[in-house]
Scaffold this motif. Structure first.
Motif, PDB file in Angstrom:
ATOM      1  N   LEU A   5      21.237 -18.506   9.052  1.00  0.00           N
ATOM      2  CA  LEU A   5      22.386 -19.151   8.400  1.00  0.00           C
ATOM      3  C   LEU A   5      22.684 -20.505   9.047  1.00  0.00           C
ATOM      4  O   LEU A   5      22.947 -21.497   8.363  1.00  0.00           O
ATOM      5  CB  LEU A   5      23.621 -18.252   8.490  1.00  0.00           C
ATOM      6  CG  LEU A   5      23.595 -16.948   7.678  1.00  0.00           C
ATOM      7  CD1 LEU A   5      24.845 -16.125   7.970  1.00  0.00           C
ATOM      8  CD2 LEU A   5      23.501 -17.243   6.188  1.00  0.00           C
ATOM      9  N   ARG A   6      22.626 -20.534  10.376  1.00  0.00           N
ATOM     10  CA  ARG A   6      22.915 -21.784  11.088  1.00  0.00           C
ATOM     11  C   ARG A   6      21.881 -22.858  10.733  1.00  0.00           C
ATOM     12  O   ARG A   6      22.227 -24.031  10.520  1.00  0.00           O
ATOM     13  CB  ARG A   6      22.932 -21.526  12.591  1.00  0.00           C
ATOM     14  CG  ARG A   6      23.342 -22.742  13.419  1.00  0.00           C
ATOM     15  CD  ARG A   6      23.459 -22.409  14.886  1.00  0.00           C
ATOM     16  NE  ARG A   6      24.601 -21.544  15.163  1.00  0.00           N
ATOM     17  CZ  ARG A   6      24.527 -20.299  15.597  1.00  0.00           C
ATOM     18  NH1 ARG A   6      23.338 -19.745  15.811  1.00  0.00           N
ATOM     19  NH2 ARG A   6      25.606 -19.589  15.818  1.00  0.00           N
ATOM     20  N   THR A   7      20.613 -22.464  10.655  1.00  0.00           N
ATOM     21  CA  THR A   7      19.558 -23.411  10.298  1.00  0.00           C
ATOM     22  C   THR A   7      19.752 -23.939   8.883  1.00  0.00           C
ATOM     23  O   THR A   7      19.580 -25.138   8.619  1.00  0.00           O
ATOM     24  CB  THR A   7      18.179 -22.743  10.423  1.00  0.00           C
ATOM     25  OG1 THR A   7      17.984 -22.340  11.788  1.00  0.00           O
ATOM     26  CG2 THR A   7      17.059 -23.689  10.023  1.00  0.00           C
ATOM     27  N   PHE A   8      20.142 -23.047   7.960  1.00  0.00           N
ATOM     28  CA  PHE A   8      20.366 -23.452   6.574  1.00  0.00           C
ATOM     29  C   PHE A   8      21.519 -24.448   6.475  1.00  0.00           C
ATOM     30  O   PHE A   8      21.435 -25.462   5.764  1.00  0.00           O
ATOM     31  CB  PHE A   8      20.650 -22.209   5.718  1.00  0.00           C
ATOM     32  CG  PHE A   8      20.975 -22.514   4.284  1.00  0.00           C
ATOM     33  CD1 PHE A   8      20.056 -23.152   3.462  1.00  0.00           C
ATOM     34  CD2 PHE A   8      22.213 -22.179   3.748  1.00  0.00           C
ATOM     35  CE1 PHE A   8      20.359 -23.448   2.136  1.00  0.00           C
ATOM     36  CE2 PHE A   8      22.527 -22.463   2.431  1.00  0.00           C
ATOM     37  CZ  PHE A   8      21.600 -23.098   1.622  1.00  0.00           C
ATOM     38  N   GLN A  34      12.577 -20.001   8.871  1.00  0.00           N
ATOM     39  CA  GLN A  34      13.923 -19.436   8.931  1.00  0.00           C
ATOM     40  C   GLN A  34      14.608 -19.525   7.572  1.00  0.00           C
ATOM     41  O   GLN A  34      15.270 -18.575   7.138  1.00  0.00           O
ATOM     42  CB  GLN A  34      14.751 -20.148   9.996  1.00  0.00           C
ATOM     43  CG  GLN A  34      14.382 -19.762  11.415  1.00  0.00           C
ATOM     44  CD  GLN A  34      15.461 -20.129  12.416  1.00  0.00           C
ATOM     45  OE1 GLN A  34      16.481 -20.700  12.066  1.00  0.00           O
ATOM     46  NE2 GLN A  34      15.246 -19.785  13.677  1.00  0.00           N
ATOM     47  N   ILE A  35      14.462 -20.654   6.909  1.00  0.00           N
ATOM     48  CA  ILE A  35      15.080 -20.802   5.581  1.00  0.00           C
ATOM     49  C   ILE A  35      14.410 -19.860   4.583  1.00  0.00           C
ATOM     50  O   ILE A  35      15.082 -19.236   3.748  1.00  0.00           O
ATOM     51  CB  ILE A  35      14.990 -22.263   5.114  1.00  0.00           C
ATOM     52  CG1 ILE A  35      15.838 -23.152   6.039  1.00  0.00           C
ATOM     53  CG2 ILE A  35      15.467 -22.405   3.670  1.00  0.00           C
ATOM     54  CD1 ILE A  35      15.755 -24.626   5.738  1.00  0.00           C
ATOM     55  N   LEU A  64      25.772 -21.873   0.796  1.00  0.00           N
ATOM     56  CA  LEU A  64      26.177 -22.784   1.867  1.00  0.00           C
ATOM     57  C   LEU A  64      27.649 -22.583   2.221  1.00  0.00           C
ATOM     58  O   LEU A  64      28.010 -22.484   3.400  1.00  0.00           O
ATOM     59  CB  LEU A  64      25.926 -24.231   1.452  1.00  0.00           C
ATOM     60  CG  LEU A  64      26.429 -25.312   2.415  1.00  0.00           C
ATOM     61  CD1 LEU A  64      25.724 -25.212   3.761  1.00  0.00           C
ATOM     62  CD2 LEU A  64      26.233 -26.702   1.814  1.00  0.00           C
ATOM     63  N   ALA A  65      28.511 -22.501   1.185  1.00  0.00           N
ATOM     64  CA  ALA A  65      29.943 -22.313   1.443  1.00  0.00           C
ATOM     65  C   ALA A  65      30.211 -20.991   2.151  1.00  0.00           C
ATOM     66  O   ALA A  65      30.979 -20.929   3.118  1.00  0.00           O
ATOM     67  CB  ALA A  65      30.721 -22.376   0.126  1.00  0.00           C
ATOM     68  N   ARG A  66      29.542 -19.924   1.701  1.00  0.00           N
ATOM     69  CA  ARG A  66      29.728 -18.614   2.337  1.00  0.00           C
ATOM     70  C   ARG A  66      29.141 -18.595   3.740  1.00  0.00           C
ATOM     71  O   ARG A  66      29.681 -17.948   4.635  1.00  0.00           O
ATOM     72  CB  ARG A  66      29.068 -17.517   1.472  1.00  0.00           C
ATOM     73  CG  ARG A  66      29.616 -17.413   0.067  1.00  0.00           C
ATOM     74  CD  ARG A  66      31.066 -16.937   0.063  1.00  0.00           C
ATOM     75  NE  ARG A  66      31.579 -16.848  -1.288  1.00  0.00           N
ATOM     76  CZ  ARG A  66      32.207 -17.831  -1.918  1.00  0.00           C
ATOM     77  NH1 ARG A  66      32.411 -18.985  -1.310  1.00  0.00           N
ATOM     78  NH2 ARG A  66      32.644 -17.667  -3.148  1.00  0.00           N
ATOM     79  N   SER A  67      28.048 -19.308   3.934  1.00  0.00           N
ATOM     80  CA  SER A  67      27.420 -19.353   5.264  1.00  0.00           C
ATOM     81  C   SER A  67      28.362 -19.980   6.279  1.00  0.00           C
ATOM     82  O   SER A  67      28.480 -19.506   7.412  1.00  0.00           O
ATOM     83  CB  SER A  67      26.114 -20.152   5.212  1.00  0.00           C
ATOM     84  OG  SER A  67      25.168 -19.534   4.372  1.00  0.00           O
ATOM     85  N   ARG A  68      29.032 -21.039   5.883  1.00  0.00           N
ATOM     86  CA  ARG A  68      29.978 -21.690   6.787  1.00  0.00           C
ATOM     87  C   ARG A  68      31.126 -20.754   7.143  1.00  0.00           C
ATOM     88  O   ARG A  68      31.587 -20.723   8.297  1.00  0.00           O
ATOM     89  CB  ARG A  68      30.488 -22.970   6.154  1.00  0.00           C
ATOM     90  CG  ARG A  68      29.458 -24.100   6.198  1.00  0.00           C
ATOM     91  CD  ARG A  68      29.914 -25.314   5.451  1.00  0.00           C
ATOM     92  NE  ARG A  68      29.022 -26.458   5.713  1.00  0.00           N
ATOM     93  CZ  ARG A  68      28.823 -27.454   4.858  1.00  0.00           C
ATOM     94  NH1 ARG A  68      29.456 -27.466   3.688  1.00  0.00           N
ATOM     95  NH2 ARG A  68      28.007 -28.443   5.188  1.00  0.00           N
ATOM     96  N   GLU A  69      31.581 -19.975   6.180  1.00  0.00           N
ATOM     97  CA  GLU A  69      32.652 -19.005   6.457  1.00  0.00           C
ATOM     98  C   GLU A  69      32.173 -17.959   7.456  1.00  0.00           C
ATOM     99  O   GLU A  69      32.904 -17.587   8.385  1.00  0.00           O
ATOM    100  CB  GLU A  69      33.086 -18.330   5.158  1.00  0.00           C
ATOM    101  CG  GLU A  69      33.794 -19.260   4.174  1.00  0.00           C
ATOM    102  CD  GLU A  69      34.087 -18.574   2.853  1.00  0.00           C
ATOM    103  OE1 GLU A  69      33.754 -17.366   2.718  1.00  0.00           O
ATOM    104  OE2 GLU A  69      34.637 -19.230   1.946  1.00  0.00           O
TER     105      GLU A  69
END
Length: 284
Positions: A5-8, A34-35, A64-69
């Motif tokens: 998630l961090r890499t994405f 990783q992606i 992307l939005a959910r990954s940041r959360e």
């Protein structure tokens, strides 16, 4: 999955696999894998690879939005863990080039702040310590890099090495014609020196291999060959019968790196203090 998630998210910010690889640091193929693992786990295509550079798909934008959360929530969880007082065993590896008796005061200062922690300290060469860290045998490892890549290592300082010799050796020889008094392989400083000489088309001539740093210095004083010595130590304790010699191509420098387990929890505070003390140690 947190790393994926961090890499994405980093890719979305940078827009380039190459830039993400430099920030992590990872190789570009590792970033791509990783992606791809994240796409496989979610069962969705996150990047439109028909474009150059690849762009996020509509699904990728939502992910992307959910990954940041998720990453924000994970960071809050880590904050909860690291506010607890560290206790237990902390297994620390320190590379031979830094494992000097003068470092003891710095390490002792760290242990005073964490009375519930028992320290297990191990010295060795960088490659060996990195492997032990990879196997989970060390919680943190302080390494010297001669240009070798240690993934996920953080830079915490720099070590400059200088060439030294006895006046009588300097009087009769020029650097490059005499041998060197060095530690056995896989000594990090030795590898850096060998690389520099190879760039100049010169072989590394070893006059003696000696494990003990004190005995190395003694043999250099006796004129057996040139030696390598940390500049910070030479500036403090320069013996009268030792002279510094210019190294062709300029100073030799090694990066000081720290590897940490991703599962340190509250023990991360101790790793932070060790890193701070190492920085101060090499800056003195």
């Amino acid at each position: 999955m947190i790393e994926e998630l961090r890499t994405f998210v980093l890719f979305a910010e940078e827009g380039s696999i190459q830039k993400v690889a430099r920030r992590l640091p990872l190789t570009q193929p590792a970033v791509s894998r990783q992606i791809q693992r994240l796409e496989l786990a979610l069962g969705a295509q996150l990047l439109d690879r028909r474009q150059k550079p690849p762009a996020l798909t509509p699904t990728g934008l939502e992910v992307l939005a959910r990954s940041r959360e998720i990453l924000d929530g994970f960071a809050r969880l880590r904050t909860i863990a690291t506010t607890q007082e560290p206790e237990g065993v902390f297994r620390l590896g320190v590379v031979n080039g830094l494992a000097h008796h003068s470092l003891a005061k710095r390490i002792a200062a760290v242990t005073v702040h964490f009375p519930k922690v028992s320290l297990r300290l191990k010295s060795g060469w960088s490659a060996d310590l990195a492997e032990q860290h990879r196997l989970g045998l060390l919680d943190a490892a302080v390494l010297l890099s001669d240009g070798s890549r240690f993934y996920n290592a953080e830079p915490i300082g720099e070590e400059e090495l200088v060439a030294i010799a006895s006046p009588k050796l300097i009087a009769k020889e020029v650097q490059g014609e005499s041998g060197w008094v060095l530690s056995p392989e896989p000594c990090d400083a030795r590898r850096r020196l060998a690389g520099r000489l190879a760039e100049q088309g010169q072989p590394l001539i070893v006059a003696a291999e000696i494990e003990d740093a004190g005995l190395q210095l003694g043999m250099v004083q006796q004129g057996l060959g040139f030696g390598l010595f940390p500049k910070r130590l030479l500036d403090r304790t320069r013996p009268e019968d030792i002279k510094q010699v210019d190294i062709k191509g300029g100073p030799l420098k090694l990066d000081i790196l720290m590897l940490r387990s991703p599962h340190l929890g509250a023990m991360a505070r101790m790793a932070d203090d060790v890193a701070s003390e190492i920085r101060a140690f090499v800056a003195d």
